[in-house]
Design a protein around this motif. Structure first.
Motif, PDB file in Angstrom:
ATOM      1  N   GLU A   1      -2.148   7.667   9.317  1.00 27.54           N
ATOM      2  CA  GLU A   1      -2.932   7.436   8.098  1.00 27.54           C
ATOM      3  C   GLU A   1      -3.316   8.768   7.454  1.00 27.54           C
ATOM      4  O   GLU A   1      -3.258   8.916   6.223  1.00 27.54           O
ATOM      5  N   LEU A   2      -3.672   9.722   8.256  1.00 29.08           N
ATOM      6  CA  LEU A   2      -4.055  11.041   7.729  1.00 29.08           C
ATOM      7  C   LEU A   2      -2.881  11.733   7.046  1.00 29.08           C
ATOM      8  O   LEU A   2      -3.065  12.540   6.129  1.00 29.08           O
ATOM      9  N   GLU A   3      -1.670  11.398   7.465  1.00 30.41           N
ATOM     10  CA  GLU A   3      -0.469  12.022   6.889  1.00 30.41           C
ATOM     11  C   GLU A   3       0.069  11.269   5.666  1.00 30.41           C
ATOM     12  O   GLU A   3       0.767  11.868   4.843  1.00 30.41           O
ATOM     13  N   THR A   4      -0.243   9.982   5.542  1.00 30.56           N
ATOM     14  CA  THR A   4       0.449   9.157   4.541  1.00 30.56           C
ATOM     15  C   THR A   4      -0.449   8.304   3.659  1.00 30.56           C
ATOM     16  O   THR A   4       0.025   7.749   2.664  1.00 30.56           O
TER      17      THR A   4
ATOM     18  N   ALA B   1       3.874   6.393  -5.115  1.00 28.49           N
ATOM     19  CA  ALA B   1       3.656   6.762  -6.514  1.00 28.49           C
ATOM     20  C   ALA B   1       2.728   7.972  -6.612  1.00 28.49           C
ATOM     21  O   ALA B   1       2.861   8.801  -7.520  1.00 28.49           O
ATOM     22  N   VAL B   2       1.803   8.084  -5.666  1.00 29.90           N
ATOM     23  CA  VAL B   2       0.872   9.217  -5.647  1.00 29.90           C
ATOM     24  C   VAL B   2       1.544  10.466  -5.082  1.00 29.90           C
ATOM     25  O   VAL B   2       1.397  11.566  -5.629  1.00 29.90           O
ATOM     26  N   GLU B   3       2.281  10.314  -3.992  1.00 30.85           N
ATOM     27  CA  GLU B   3       2.921  11.452  -3.325  1.00 30.85           C
ATOM     28  C   GLU B   3       4.406  11.158  -3.098  1.00 30.85           C
ATOM     29  O   GLU B   3       4.830  10.915  -1.969  1.00 30.85           O
ATOM     30  N   PRO B   4       5.228  11.200  -4.137  1.00 26.38           N
ATOM     31  CA  PRO B   4       6.643  10.846  -3.993  1.00 26.38           C
ATOM     32  C   PRO B   4       7.453  11.802  -3.124  1.00 26.38           C
ATOM     33  O   PRO B   4       8.553  11.456  -2.694  1.00 26.38           O
ATOM     34  N   ASN B   5       6.917  12.976  -2.856  1.00 25.38           N
ATOM     35  CA  ASN B   5       7.651  13.964  -2.067  1.00 25.38           C
ATOM     36  C   ASN B   5       7.099  14.112  -0.642  1.00 25.38           C
ATOM     37  O   ASN B   5       7.410  15.089   0.042  1.00 25.38           O
ATOM     38  N   ASN B   6       6.308  13.143  -0.226  1.00 20.35           N
ATOM     39  CA  ASN B   6       5.735  13.170   1.121  1.00 20.35           C
ATOM     40  C   ASN B   6       6.773  12.606   2.094  1.00 20.35           C
ATOM     41  O   ASN B   6       7.001  11.403   2.163  1.00 20.35           O
TER      42      ASN B   6
ATOM     43  N   ASN C   1       0.830  -1.210   0.000  1.00 25.18           N
ATOM     44  CA  ASN C   1       0.000   0.000   0.000  1.00 25.18           C
ATOM     45  C   ASN C   1       0.863   1.258   0.000  1.00 25.18           C
ATOM     46  O   ASN C   1       0.575   2.231  -0.706  1.00 25.18           O
ATOM     47  N   LEU C   2       1.918   1.253   0.798  1.00 22.77           N
ATOM     48  CA  LEU C   2       2.767   2.436   0.892  1.00 22.77           C
ATOM     49  C   LEU C   2       3.587   2.650  -0.379  1.00 22.77           C
ATOM     50  O   LEU C   2       3.909   3.791  -0.736  1.00 22.77           O
TER      51      LEU C   2
END
Length: 259
Positions: free
Chosen positions: A216-219, A183-188, A177-178
């Motif tokens: 979960e809310l952050e990632t 892939a959705v948020e590579p700079n998170n 999942n991570l």
């Protein structure tokens, strides 16, 4: 004092067992396989008193009837799903007592239409949610029966719980999942840090769950479809502008299905 323990089943399922140090009584959540449950009960000299079911999929209910027959356990499950062996049907807002602790029932359809979750702010030192296959660590369940709008509303309901809520999901899907979340948020940055933490846990053969709702809310991209970074990724993937959170959610869910 109440303890929550994972029992591994099949390839990646977790059956959660609740027990009390003051007695030899236990409850289980979503027992897809009776064998590891019975082994755990025997090893720890526990008596099974009850079973909680979140939804009708076989890997969550496959052991239900055998356990009821063997242990004469009381059973609870979703009112809007037909599940053999359920004695008490539950809907949104219903409450029940488990090991002397009150749980509230949440309706969280989407993965299946009648999926429910069990929430308590009394079980442990912090709020606790047993959410089956609705919310995963870093992800969410596939939409086998429900609609994107239904699942979005279910996840929004969970997102509104206290940030320190412990999320007990039913599968060890976290690393995969991570990887999608990356892939959705590579700079998170929070996400990158979490990936390393989960890799270390799995290298040590430790469960990556429960997780905290705050992380979960952050990632978790499925709780972040209102964020501009997730909206931008969904827009790029869809090839058209997307800013409605439900449309964004639907896009990244389809994306994940084929990831």
């Amino acid at each position: 004092m109440i303890h929550v323990s994972p029992i591994s089943a099949f390839n990646d399922n977790y059956i959660w067992l609740l027990s009390c140090s003051d007695s030899n009584t236990a409850w289980v959540v979503d027992p897809g396989d009776p064998t590891p449950v019975n082994q755990y009960l025997k090893q720890h000299q526990l008596t099974l008193a009850g079973v909680l079911i979140t939804h009708h999929h076989y890997d969550h209910v496959g052991g239900l009837q055998a356990l009821v027959k063997q242990h004469n356990a009381i059973t609870y499950g979703p009112a809007s799903e037909h599940i053999e062996g359920i004695q008490h049907s539950l809907s949104a807002g219903d409450t029940l007592s488990v090991l002397g602790t009150e749980f509230q029932v949440l309706e969280v359809g989407g993965h299946t239409r009648g999926h429910i979750a069990y929430y308590s702010d009394q079980l442990l030192d912090q709020p606790t949610l047993f959410c089956g296959d609705t919310l995963f660590a870093g992800g969410c369940g596939r939409l086998f029966e429900g609609t994107p709008q239904q699942m979005y509303q279910s996840l929004s309901q969970i997102a509104a719980l206290p940030a320190n809520t412990l999320i007990y999901c039913a599968h060890e899907y976290t690393l995969a999942n991570l990887q999608f979340a990356n892939a959705v948020e590579p700079n998170n940055g929070k996400l990158l840090q979490r990936i390393q933490q989960v890799k270390q846990l799995r290298a040590e053969s430790k469960p990556s769950v429960p997780s905290l709702l705050s992380e979960e809310l952050e990632t978790n991209p499925f709780l972040r479809s209102h964020q501009t970074t997730v909206q931008a990724a969904a827009t790029q993937h869809a090839g058209k502008p997307l800013d409605n959170p439900i449309d964004v959610f639907a896009t990244i869910r389809r994306w994940k299905d084929n990831f």
